[in-house]
Design a protein around this motif. Structure first.
Motif, short mmCIF file in Angstrom:
data_model
loop_
_atom_site.label_atom_id
_atom_site.label_comp_id
_atom_site.label_asym_id
_atom_site.label_seq_id
_atom_site.Cartn_x
_atom_site.Cartn_y
_atom_site.Cartn_z
N TRP A 177 0.83 -1.20 0.00
CA TRP A 177 0.00 0.00 0.00
C TRP A 177 0.86 1.26 0.00
O TRP A 177 0.52 2.26 -0.63
CB TRP A 177 -0.94 -0.02 1.20
CG TRP A 177 -1.78 1.20 1.42
CD1 TRP A 177 -1.93 1.88 2.60
CD2 TRP A 177 -2.62 1.87 0.48
NE1 TRP A 177 -2.78 2.94 2.45
CE2 TRP A 177 -3.22 2.95 1.15
CE3 TRP A 177 -2.90 1.67 -0.87
CZ2 TRP A 177 -4.10 3.84 0.51
CZ3 TRP A 177 -3.77 2.56 -1.51
CH2 TRP A 177 -4.35 3.61 -0.82
N LYS A 178 2.00 1.22 0.65
CA LYS A 178 2.90 2.38 0.67
C LYS A 178 3.40 2.73 -0.73
O LYS A 178 3.68 3.90 -1.01
CB LYS A 178 4.09 2.11 1.60
CG LYS A 178 3.75 2.13 3.08
CD LYS A 178 4.99 1.84 3.93
CE LYS A 178 4.66 1.86 5.41
NZ LYS A 178 5.85 1.56 6.24
N LYS B 148 8.40 7.38 -1.00
CA LYS B 148 8.94 8.42 -1.87
C LYS B 148 10.14 7.92 -2.68
O LYS B 148 10.33 8.33 -3.83
CB LYS B 148 9.35 9.63 -1.04
CG LYS B 148 8.23 10.24 -0.20
CD LYS B 148 7.10 10.74 -1.05
CE LYS B 148 6.02 11.42 -0.19
NZ LYS B 148 4.85 11.81 -1.00
N GLU B 149 10.96 7.10 -2.08
CA GLU B 149 12.11 6.52 -2.74
C GLU B 149 12.13 5.02 -2.46
O GLU B 149 11.53 4.56 -1.49
CB GLU B 149 13.42 7.16 -2.24
CG GLU B 149 13.52 8.65 -2.52
CD GLU B 149 14.83 9.23 -2.02
OE1 GLU B 149 15.58 8.48 -1.33
OE2 GLU B 149 15.10 10.40 -2.29
N ILE B 150 12.82 4.27 -3.31
CA ILE B 150 12.93 2.83 -3.10
C ILE B 150 13.83 2.58 -1.90
O ILE B 150 15.02 2.88 -1.94
CB ILE B 150 13.50 2.12 -4.34
CG1 ILE B 150 12.67 2.45 -5.58
CG2 ILE B 150 13.55 0.61 -4.10
CD1 ILE B 150 11.27 1.94 -5.55
N GLU B 151 13.25 2.03 -0.86
CA GLU B 151 14.04 1.73 0.34
C GLU B 151 14.90 0.49 0.10
O GLU B 151 14.52 -0.40 -0.67
CB GLU B 151 13.10 1.49 1.53
CG GLU B 151 12.28 2.71 1.91
CD GLU B 151 11.30 2.40 3.04
OE1 GLU B 151 11.19 1.21 3.43
OE2 GLU B 151 10.65 3.35 3.53
N GLY C 84 12.71 4.58 -8.97
CA GLY C 84 13.94 3.92 -8.59
C GLY C 84 14.83 3.62 -9.77
O GLY C 84 15.02 4.47 -10.65
N SER C 85 15.36 2.43 -9.84
CA SER C 85 16.22 1.98 -10.94
C SER C 85 15.57 0.77 -11.59
O SER C 85 15.86 -0.38 -11.23
CB SER C 85 17.61 1.61 -10.43
OG SER C 85 18.22 2.69 -9.77
N PRO C 86 14.67 1.01 -12.54
CA PRO C 86 13.89 -0.09 -13.12
C PRO C 86 14.77 -1.23 -13.64
O PRO C 86 15.81 -1.02 -14.25
CB PRO C 86 13.16 0.59 -14.28
CG PRO C 86 13.05 2.02 -13.87
CD PRO C 86 14.32 2.31 -13.12
#
Length: 347
Positions: A217-218, A225-228, A290-292
């Motif tokens: 859901w996040k 906001k960014e890929i953790e 992110g970096s797909p």
């Protein structure tokens, strides 16, 4: 067809286990913490109402919690999924006591009161297998022989993750010790899944999602906001885990064994973003890019591997792809959101 007691039936995993047992034609007595939760389970399994009955267990750690439910000796198996799962711990015993005592209460009740029960199946966790002290542990292959070495002192003084892992470890160890010392007439099967993802079929709201659904859901609501950075790459689809519970009941050769129920492939937060951006373009402005295509950032030689061959050889398990799992889970969350929006408009 069999008669099975399923504890904690209103939970995310248990709801899928219940569905698997009912669809296979078995009769199931469920335990829930409140009448309201029992009603919710019935509503979601209305077409199987003649195979389903509910019993109230408000506190699984209370002495004799399961005695009345098992006293009629009509069950031939017990599936124990009830155990607390949260990491915002203020008192470690909030997790430790229900996990351990709840398990022992159930085993004692079966031993004393239900000689017709031939098998008890317990939902443990990879938390009871992982060795956090080893970190990524390059070259190690996790399998059913692995145990978390957490101590009681670490459990009482550690952070929430440590306490949760300890609760699963101590509860499972207590179960195997019970079997060794009491030598009951039933056998034991333990299933150890890592992170469990998949579609929601139990009663939930957007504000009270189970932990794994919260992560998805996040990605959809803009909170991510960014890929953790990803931690463990191990996971399993909840529907595969439910099937493992069913086969652990139906296959005699599963008795007395521990099973690592884990998907073949890895996953990462980047994979979640890639899959959601591909399949749910209406949420593109919310999902971080992110970096797909990069996927899990650790290469196979820099992190532990895993061995799920026992689950395949004995339980006949096959595992869904992460994309299938994530798409189906995402759809169920979006449908839940839509239902809540429509419901709010009609009020």
């Amino acid at each position: 067809m069999g008669r099975v007691l399923l504890t904690g039936a209103s939970g995310f995993i248990a709801a899928h286990c219940l569905q698997a047992y009912l669809e296979a034609g078995h009769n199931v007595r469920i335990t829930v913490r409140s009448e309201e939760k029992g009603k919710q389970v019935y509503e979601r399994n209305e077409k199987y109402s003649d195979q389903l009955e509910a019993a109230l267990v408000e506190d699984i750690a209370a002495e004799g919690a399961y005695d009345e439910i098992l006293a009629d000796n009509t069950m031939d198996a017990v599936v124990h999924t009830a155990s607390p799962f949260f990491t915002n711990v203020t008192d470690p015993q909030e997790l430790l006591k229900p996990a351990v005592q709840g398990t022992l209460n159930l085993l004692n009740a079966v031993h004393k009161l239900a000689p017709n029960v031939k098998r008890v199946i317990i939902t443990s966790s990879f938390a009871a297998m992982i060795n956090p002290k080893q970190g990524n542990w390059p070259g190690h292959v996790y399998n059913e022989e692995d145990w978390n070495p957490v101590t009681e002192e670490e459990a009482l003084t550690g952070d929430g993750i440590t306490v949760y892992r300890a609760s699963k470890t101590f509860a499972e160890r207590a179960a195997w010790k019970f079997m060794e010392e009491k030598k009951p007439s039933f056998d034991l099967v333990v299933l150890n899944p890592p992170m469990v993802y998949g579609p929601i079929i139990n009663f939930q709201t957007i504000r009270s999602l189970n932990s794994s659904s919260q992560r998805f859901w996040k990605f959809l609501n803009g909170e991510m906001k960014e890929i953790e950075p990803s931690s463990s790459p191990l996971w399993v689809d909840v529907r595969d885990l439910a099937m493992a519970h069913l086969r652990a009941y139906e296959r005699p050769e599963a008795g007395g064994k521990r099973f690592f129920i884990v998907s073949d492939e890895w996953y990462s937060n980047q994979d979640i973003a890639d899959i959601f951006r591909k399949n749910y373009p209406m949420f593109l402005d919310k999902i971080p890019e992110g970096s797909p295509g990069k996927g899990f950032d650790a290469k196979p030689e820099t992190i532990y591997a895993h061995d799920n061959s026992r689950s395949k050889n004995i339980l006949g398990m096959t595992y869904r792809s992460f994309e299938t799992c994530a798409v189906d889970a995402g759809r169920s969350i979006i449908e839940l959101l839509g239902a809540e929006i429509i419901g709010g408009m009609m009020e």
